[in-house]
Write a protein that holds these residues in place. Structure first.
Motif, PDB file in Angstrom:
ATOM      1  N   LYS A 188      -5.726   4.695 -16.495  1.00 28.19           N
ATOM      2  CA  LYS A 188      -4.384   4.122 -16.550  1.00 28.19           C
ATOM      3  C   LYS A 188      -3.752   4.500 -17.889  1.00 28.19           C
ATOM      4  CE  LYS A 188      -5.424   0.225 -13.496  1.00 28.19           C
ATOM      5  NZ  LYS A 188      -5.427  -1.243 -13.328  1.00 28.19           N
ATOM      6  N   ASN A 216       0.399   0.781 -18.629  1.00 30.48           N
ATOM      7  CA  ASN A 216      -1.000   0.617 -18.233  1.00 30.48           C
ATOM      8  C   ASN A 216      -1.174   0.684 -16.711  1.00 30.48           C
ATOM      9  OD1 ASN A 216      -3.750   0.216 -18.944  1.00 30.48           O
ATOM     10  ND2 ASN A 216      -3.603  -1.946 -18.398  1.00 30.48           N
ATOM     11  N   ARG A 217      -0.662   1.764 -16.125  1.00 29.57           N
ATOM     12  CA  ARG A 217      -0.783   1.987 -14.689  1.00 29.57           C
ATOM     13  C   ARG A 217      -1.323   3.383 -14.456  1.00 29.57           C
ATOM     14  NH1 ARG A 217       4.966   1.736 -12.792  1.00 29.57           N
ATOM     15  NH2 ARG A 217       4.097   1.844 -10.689  1.00 29.57           N
ATOM     16  N   PHE A 218      -1.814   3.615 -13.225  1.00 30.53           N
ATOM     17  CA  PHE A 218      -2.262   4.947 -12.858  1.00 30.53           C
ATOM     18  C   PHE A 218      -1.045   5.874 -12.760  1.00 30.53           C
ATOM     19  CE2 PHE A 218      -5.809   2.477 -10.879  1.00 30.53           C
ATOM     20  CZ  PHE A 218      -6.836   3.044 -11.617  1.00 30.53           C
ATOM     21  N   ASP A 265       1.470  -0.793  -6.123  1.00 30.20           N
ATOM     22  CA  ASP A 265       0.611   0.213  -6.765  1.00 30.20           C
ATOM     23  C   ASP A 265      -0.664   0.447  -5.971  1.00 30.20           C
ATOM     24  OD1 ASP A 265       2.377   0.703  -8.774  1.00 30.20           O
ATOM     25  OD2 ASP A 265       1.280  -0.364 -10.342  1.00 30.20           O
TER      26      ASP A 265
END
Length: 296
Positions: free
Chosen positions: A68, A73-75, A117
């Motif tokens: 991430k 803080n994400r893919f 997500d």
């Protein structure tokens, strides 16, 4: 994409493994003025060992470095479908194809959430599976190789900085320093034992021990290599001149490690975007091909 020895094997495994071999050899070359063997037999062994070390590096890198990498803080595969990341028409077309083929709503017109997500993440792996099966998506494969390369180099240089620092620190041959190294050996063995016990547990317990996994894997190897470097430095007699050179190497390696980490994040994002674009291009090509067949 990666079912044979190809681009990814070279960039993802071989080159990082070769870099780690260079990291381990450097102090010997500096202190003992040892040169690598020049015969073909030794070269083949080194190349094969580098490839195996590359797998070892990627195992640690994939576990220790978070995927991430976006600012929120994400893919990257999830964030790539947010508004502003790609043209609106592309995002809408990708969502339409995913909906038609897999019955999944990517909700590209809505703000991101954990549920959205999760859906996009599943759709991303389905898109990759399609590209793998059809042996297409060359841009995605190249970006995947590059982010694997930079991830491996981050780990190799981080370990190298600790290893070289250990060699340099061996110039201090006092009893407290040796006791500290002995303590480091005990801590390393303890961490290895704890990690082995954790790996033998079931998946439910592993999920609960997520923090232990990350902290152990990232703290263990630098500590172990710092200790090994100090012991080897004692064995081979590091001089003040060697100490300065090794500390400079450690500082340079640390800076390069940070630079490669920035490149790793950039290539990870480019890889995710390339998968979506290749998936869209492939499906548009199939649609056009189907229309042409109907007109013939």
């Amino acid at each position: 994409m990666i079912d044979k020895f190809n681009f990814y094997d070279i960039y993802g495994y071989f080159l990082p493994g070769l870099a780690l071999l260079g990291v381990l050899w450097l102090p010997f070359g500096l202190v003992k003025r040892a040169c690598p063997a020049h015969d073909w037999g030794s070269a083949i062994i080194v190349l094969a060992f580098a490839y195996l070390l590359g797998h070892f590096l990627q195992t640690f890198g994939a576990t220790g470095l978070k995927s991430k990498v976006t600012r929120d803080n994400r893919f990257p595969s999830d964030a790539a479908l947010d508004a502003g990341s790609m043209p609106e028409t592309m995002r809408t077309k990708i969502a339409e194809i995913i909906q038609r083929k897999f019955g999944m709503d990517l909700r590209v017109d809505q703000p991101a959430s954990k549920e959205i997500d999760a859906m996009r993440n599943h759709a991303f792996f389905l898109a990759r599976s399609v590209l793998n099966r059809e042996k297409t998506g060359s841009y995605a494969e190249q970006y995947q190789g590059m982010y694997a390369l930079t991830r491996g180099l981050v780990v190799a240089l981080a370990w190298g900085a600790a290893y070289w620092t250990g060699w340099a620190a061996s110039i201090y041959r006092t009893r407290p320093a040796i006791v500290l190294v002995a303590f480091g050996v005990v801590m390393t063995v303890s961490l290895l034992t704890s990690l082995a016990v954790w790996l033998s547990q079931d998946s439910t317990t592993k999920a609960e021990g997520w923090f232990m996994e990350r902290s152990s894997l990232f703290a263990l190897m630098p500590l172990a290599l710092l200790t090994v470097g100090y012991a080897l430095g004692l064995r081979y007699g590091v001089t003040p001149r060697h100490c300065v050179a090794l500390l400079l190497a450690a500082a340079s390696g640390s800076v390069a490690c940070l630079r490669f980490y920035s490149a790793y994040k950039s290539f990870a994002e480019s890889f995710a975007t390339a998968v979506w674009r290749d998936f869209l291009a492939f499906n548009v090509y199939l649609e056009d091909k189907g229309h042409q067949s109907n007109h013939v």
